[in-house]
Design an enzyme around this catalytic site. Structure first.
Site, PDB file in Angstrom:
ATOM      1  N   THR A 169      10.179  35.116 -66.472  1.00  0.00           N
ATOM      2  CA  THR A 169      11.239  34.094 -66.462  1.00  0.00           C
ATOM      3  C   THR A 169      12.343  34.404 -65.459  1.00  0.00           C
ATOM      4  O   THR A 169      12.654  35.573 -65.202  1.00  0.00           O
ATOM      5  CB  THR A 169      11.868  33.984 -67.875  1.00  0.00           C
ATOM      6  OG1 THR A 169      13.076  33.226 -67.794  1.00  0.00           O
ATOM      7  CG2 THR A 169      12.226  35.342 -68.447  1.00  0.00           C
ATOM      8  N   GLU A 180      15.307  34.187 -66.101  1.00  0.00           N
ATOM      9  CA  GLU A 180      16.397  34.878 -66.806  1.00  0.00           C
ATOM     10  C   GLU A 180      16.416  36.374 -66.467  1.00  0.00           C
ATOM     11  O   GLU A 180      17.435  37.024 -66.615  1.00  0.00           O
ATOM     12  CB  GLU A 180      16.258  34.689 -68.326  1.00  0.00           C
ATOM     13  CG  GLU A 180      16.591  33.298 -68.815  1.00  0.00           C
ATOM     14  CD  GLU A 180      18.087  32.956 -68.801  1.00  0.00           C
ATOM     15  OE1 GLU A 180      18.924  33.862 -68.966  1.00  0.00           O
ATOM     16  OE2 GLU A 180      18.413  31.773 -68.603  1.00  0.00           O
ATOM     17  N   TYR A 215      16.674  38.696 -74.683  1.00  0.00           N
ATOM     18  CA  TYR A 215      15.469  37.965 -74.248  1.00  0.00           C
ATOM     19  C   TYR A 215      15.076  38.387 -72.846  1.00  0.00           C
ATOM     20  O   TYR A 215      13.911  38.734 -72.579  1.00  0.00           O
ATOM     21  CB  TYR A 215      15.745  36.457 -74.294  1.00  0.00           C
ATOM     22  CG  TYR A 215      14.701  35.603 -73.587  1.00  0.00           C
ATOM     23  CD1 TYR A 215      13.458  35.375 -74.161  1.00  0.00           C
ATOM     24  CD2 TYR A 215      14.973  35.018 -72.344  1.00  0.00           C
ATOM     25  CE1 TYR A 215      12.499  34.583 -73.513  1.00  0.00           C
ATOM     26  CE2 TYR A 215      14.028  34.232 -71.692  1.00  0.00           C
ATOM     27  CZ  TYR A 215      12.788  34.021 -72.283  1.00  0.00           C
ATOM     28  OH  TYR A 215      11.844  33.251 -71.636  1.00  0.00           O
ATOM     29  N   LYS A 275      11.721  40.366 -71.608  1.00  0.00           N
ATOM     30  CA  LYS A 275      10.818  39.776 -70.612  1.00  0.00           C
ATOM     31  C   LYS A 275      10.686  40.694 -69.390  1.00  0.00           C
ATOM     32  O   LYS A 275       9.626  40.749 -68.762  1.00  0.00           O
ATOM     33  CB  LYS A 275      11.342  38.403 -70.170  1.00  0.00           C
ATOM     34  CG  LYS A 275      11.043  37.278 -71.148  1.00  0.00           C
ATOM     35  CD  LYS A 275       9.570  36.838 -71.098  1.00  0.00           C
ATOM     36  CE  LYS A 275       9.311  35.617 -71.951  1.00  0.00           C
ATOM     37  NZ  LYS A 275       7.891  35.236 -71.989  1.00  0.00           N
TER      38      LYS A 275
HETATM   39  N1  LIG Z   1      10.343  26.655 -70.673  1.00  0.00           N
HETATM   40  C1  LIG Z   1      10.977  27.378 -69.772  1.00  0.00           C
HETATM   41  O1  LIG Z   1      11.885  26.910 -69.082  1.00  0.00           O
HETATM   42  C2  LIG Z   1      10.541  28.803 -69.521  1.00  0.00           C
HETATM   43  C3  LIG Z   1      10.951  29.441 -68.338  1.00  0.00           C
HETATM   44  C4  LIG Z   1      10.479  30.724 -68.076  1.00  0.00           C
HETATM   45  C5  LIG Z   1       9.660  31.363 -68.974  1.00  0.00           C
HETATM   46  N2  LIG Z   1       9.341  30.744 -70.149  1.00  0.00           N
HETATM   47  C6  LIG Z   1       8.435  31.440 -71.059  1.00  0.00           C
HETATM   48  O2  LIG Z   1       7.214  30.729 -71.016  1.00  0.00           O
HETATM   49  C7  LIG Z   1       6.584  30.749 -72.304  1.00  0.00           C
HETATM   50  C8  LIG Z   1       6.344  29.322 -72.767  1.00  0.00           C
HETATM   51  O3  LIG Z   1       7.593  28.629 -72.841  1.00  0.00           O
HETATM   52  P1  LIG Z   1       7.784  27.366 -73.792  1.00  0.00           P
HETATM   53  O4  LIG Z   1       8.940  26.624 -73.250  1.00  0.00           O
HETATM   54  O5  LIG Z   1       6.489  26.704 -74.000  1.00  0.00           O
HETATM   55  O6  LIG Z   1       8.234  28.098 -75.158  1.00  0.00           O
HETATM   56  P2  LIG Z   1       8.229  27.541 -76.636  1.00  0.00           P
HETATM   57  O7  LIG Z   1       8.068  26.051 -76.639  1.00  0.00           O
HETATM   58  O8  LIG Z   1       9.388  28.143 -77.336  1.00  0.00           O
HETATM   59  O9  LIG Z   1       6.875  28.141 -77.264  1.00  0.00           O
HETATM   60  C9  LIG Z   1       6.798  29.480 -77.668  1.00  0.00           C
HETATM   61  C10 LIG Z   1       5.462  29.693 -78.344  1.00  0.00           C
HETATM   62  O10 LIG Z   1       5.374  31.053 -78.780  1.00  0.00           O
HETATM   63  C11 LIG Z   1       4.920  31.049 -80.138  1.00  0.00           C
HETATM   64  N3  LIG Z   1       5.374  32.268 -80.804  1.00  0.00           N
HETATM   65  C12 LIG Z   1       6.637  32.662 -81.063  1.00  0.00           C
HETATM   66  N4  LIG Z   1       6.646  33.845 -81.677  1.00  0.00           N
HETATM   67  C13 LIG Z   1       5.343  34.217 -81.821  1.00  0.00           C
HETATM   68  C14 LIG Z   1       4.703  35.335 -82.402  1.00  0.00           C
HETATM   69  N5  LIG Z   1       5.378  36.322 -82.989  1.00  0.00           N
HETATM   70  N6  LIG Z   1       3.335  35.401 -82.350  1.00  0.00           N
HETATM   71  C15 LIG Z   1       2.621  34.393 -81.788  1.00  0.00           C
HETATM   72  N7  LIG Z   1       3.184  33.291 -81.255  1.00  0.00           N
HETATM   73  C16 LIG Z   1       4.529  33.218 -81.269  1.00  0.00           C
HETATM   74  C17 LIG Z   1       5.513  29.788 -80.722  1.00  0.00           C
HETATM   75  O11 LIG Z   1       4.866  29.465 -81.925  1.00  0.00           O
HETATM   76  P3  LIG Z   1       5.531  28.451 -82.995  1.00  0.00           P
HETATM   77  O12 LIG Z   1       5.180  27.054 -82.502  1.00  0.00           O
HETATM   78  O13 LIG Z   1       4.861  28.808 -84.257  1.00  0.00           O
HETATM   79  O14 LIG Z   1       7.007  28.689 -82.989  1.00  0.00           O
HETATM   80  C18 LIG Z   1       5.228  28.820 -79.584  1.00  0.00           C
HETATM   81  O15 LIG Z   1       3.883  28.420 -79.609  1.00  0.00           O
HETATM   82  C19 LIG Z   1       7.517  31.554 -73.198  1.00  0.00           C
HETATM   83  O16 LIG Z   1       7.055  32.886 -73.178  1.00  0.00           O
HETATM   84  C20 LIG Z   1       8.862  31.450 -72.512  1.00  0.00           C
HETATM   85  O17 LIG Z   1       9.679  32.557 -72.827  1.00  0.00           O
HETATM   86  C21 LIG Z   1       9.723  29.470 -70.428  1.00  0.00           C
END
Ligand SMILES: NC(=O)c1ccc[n+]([C@@H]2O[C@H](COP(=O)([O-])OP(=O)(O)OC[C@H]3O[C@@H](n4cnc5c(N)ncnc54)[C@H](OP(=O)(O)O)[C@@H]3O)[C@@H](O)[C@H]2O)c1
Length: 355
Positions: free
Chosen positions: A131, A133, A154, A158
């Site tokens: 990320t 971040e 966070y 990461k």
């Molecule tokens: N969106 C952005 O702007 C962005 C930017 C950079 C990086 N990222 C990273 O990219 C990834 C995807 O982002 P996103 O926006 O799709 O995030 P998100 O919508 O918050 O989805 C996170 C996922 O992780 C699952 N999860 C959380 N804790 C877990 C655990 N202990 N074991 C197994 N699964 C778990 C959640 O399950 P539940 O549905 O059960 O909660 C959900 O499916 C993340 O790693 C995030 O940090 C996102």
């Protein structure tokens, strides 16, 4: 048929990536965690229950990034060609309240997967969801060469996950890559993230269901892109000849205030009449300015985003207005059908998985 394992399949990116992989003919294994209520709302439209005799290429398994056993079992049983680690405690503000849990899941969780890959000895390709971040306080624009300066539990977790991915690549020859993704949003973005919080609130205010919107720092600058375009680059990264780490963003940065102006302005409202500041939403340490320099993604992977800031706001606004049964101006939908000629349509009707 290629097999992919996706952690975080129930999240924003996991759901879009799954649609993409299914459209490319993959068998997709998704890891979901046990919860007392259903947490599969974002993938229900593509799931087929095998008990109904439906053929399906999407299979769900229980597992958790906090459990090495579940990860090792899944990886050795499925033997996936590709593993996408999208699961995380992904909310920056929440990571200050849950620092230990965030470190365990978002940081050590990645190590658990890498170790399961190493011990299983299978030949697989690994994608880590890094990320912007991690850049934290580093001066913009940020590139692959910018030193990390994480400003939250966070981001620190990461950063650990990012470095350990690189270490397992170099130490054990695992095809392991990190996509350093800047913020990416969509109608499926979690409701507590600022962009979605804004578009939902604007729709609710327009519908007369909400009076005010409470937010924290309006001056933070972010490079916001459209999530379906970002999951495509995850896939491209794993198809590349060599494993590498790459920055993904639009190269355009806007403040939260600009997002408010655009979203409220879309329905003819002035954000200043509705937005209130709540100190609770400020982070103890802020990240002021994130701006990607995505040149390497363009040159090495041929990737370039089509949806920029204003288009993104319109896409999200149309979706949230329609969710409340309000008539949407429709600019976002028109933009997508004009410019987004790929596998995804914003209303999710495109994917047919029973071929
Ligand atoms: N969106 C952005 O702007 C962005 C930017 C950079 C990086 N990222 C990273 O990219 C990834 C995807 O982002 P996103 O926006 O799709 O995030 P998100 O919508 O918050 O989805 C996170 C996922 O992780 C699952 N999860 C959380 N804790 C877990 C655990 N202990 N074991 C197994 N699964 C778990 C959640 O399950 P539940 O549905 O059960 O909660 C959900 O499916 C993340 O790693 C995030 O940090 C996102």
């Amino acid at each position: 048929m290629k097999k992919a394992l996706v952690t975080g399949i129930s999240g924003q990116d996991g759901s879009y990536l799954t649609e993409l992989l299914l459209s490319k003919g993959y068998q997709v294994h998704g890891m979901i965690r046990r919860s007392s209520t259903f947490n599969t709302g974002r993938i229900d439209h593509i799931y087929r229950d095998p008990h109904n005799g439906d053929k399906t290429r999407l299979l769900l398994h229980h597992g958790d990034l906090a459990s090495s056993v579940s990860l090792a079992n899944l990886i050795s049983e499925i033997e996936p060609d590709e593993i996408y680690n999208l699961a995380a405690q992904s909310h920056v503000r929440v990571s200050f309240d849950l620092p230990e849990y965030t470190g365990d899941v978002t940081g050590i969780g990645t190590l658990r997967i890498l170790e399961a890959i190493r011990r299983s000895g299978i030949d697989t390709r690994f994608y880590q969801a890094s990320t912007s971040e991690m850049f934290g306080g580093a001066a913009p624009p940020q590139t692959e060469a910018t030193p990390f300066a994480p400003q939250s539990p966070y981001a620190a977790a990461k950063t650990y996950a990012h470095w350990v991915t690189k270490n397992y690549r170099e130490a054990y020859g695992i095809f392991a890559c990190s996509g350093i993704l800047f913020n990416h949003e969509s109608p499926r973005r979690g409701e507590t993230f600022v962009t979605r919080k804004v578009t939902r609130a604007v729709a609710a205010i327009k519908a007369g269901k909400q009076k005010h919107l409470y937010l924290g720092n309006l001056d933070a600058k972010r490079d916001w892109g459209y999530a379906p375009e970002y999951v495509e680059v995850m896939w491209r990264l794993l198809q590349h000849g060599e494993p590498l780490d790459i920055v993904i963003g639009t190269g355009e940065s806007r403040t939260v205030r600009e997002f408010l102006e655009e979203a409220f302005g879309y329905v003819g409202l002035d954000y200043q009449d509705y937005v209130r500041i709540d100190e609770r939403y400020f982070r103890p340490t802020e990240v002021d300015y994130l701006l990607a320099d995505p040149r390497m993604a363009r040159e090495v992977l041929g990737w370039e985003p089509k949806i920029k800031f204003k288009d993104l706001v319109r896409i999200m606004m149309d979706a949230d207005l329609e969710l409340l049964g309000l008539e949407a101006p429709g600019d976002g939908k028109r933009l997508l059908s004009d410019r987004f000629d790929g596998w995804h349509r914003w209303d999710d009707q495109l994917v047919s998985m029973d071929k």
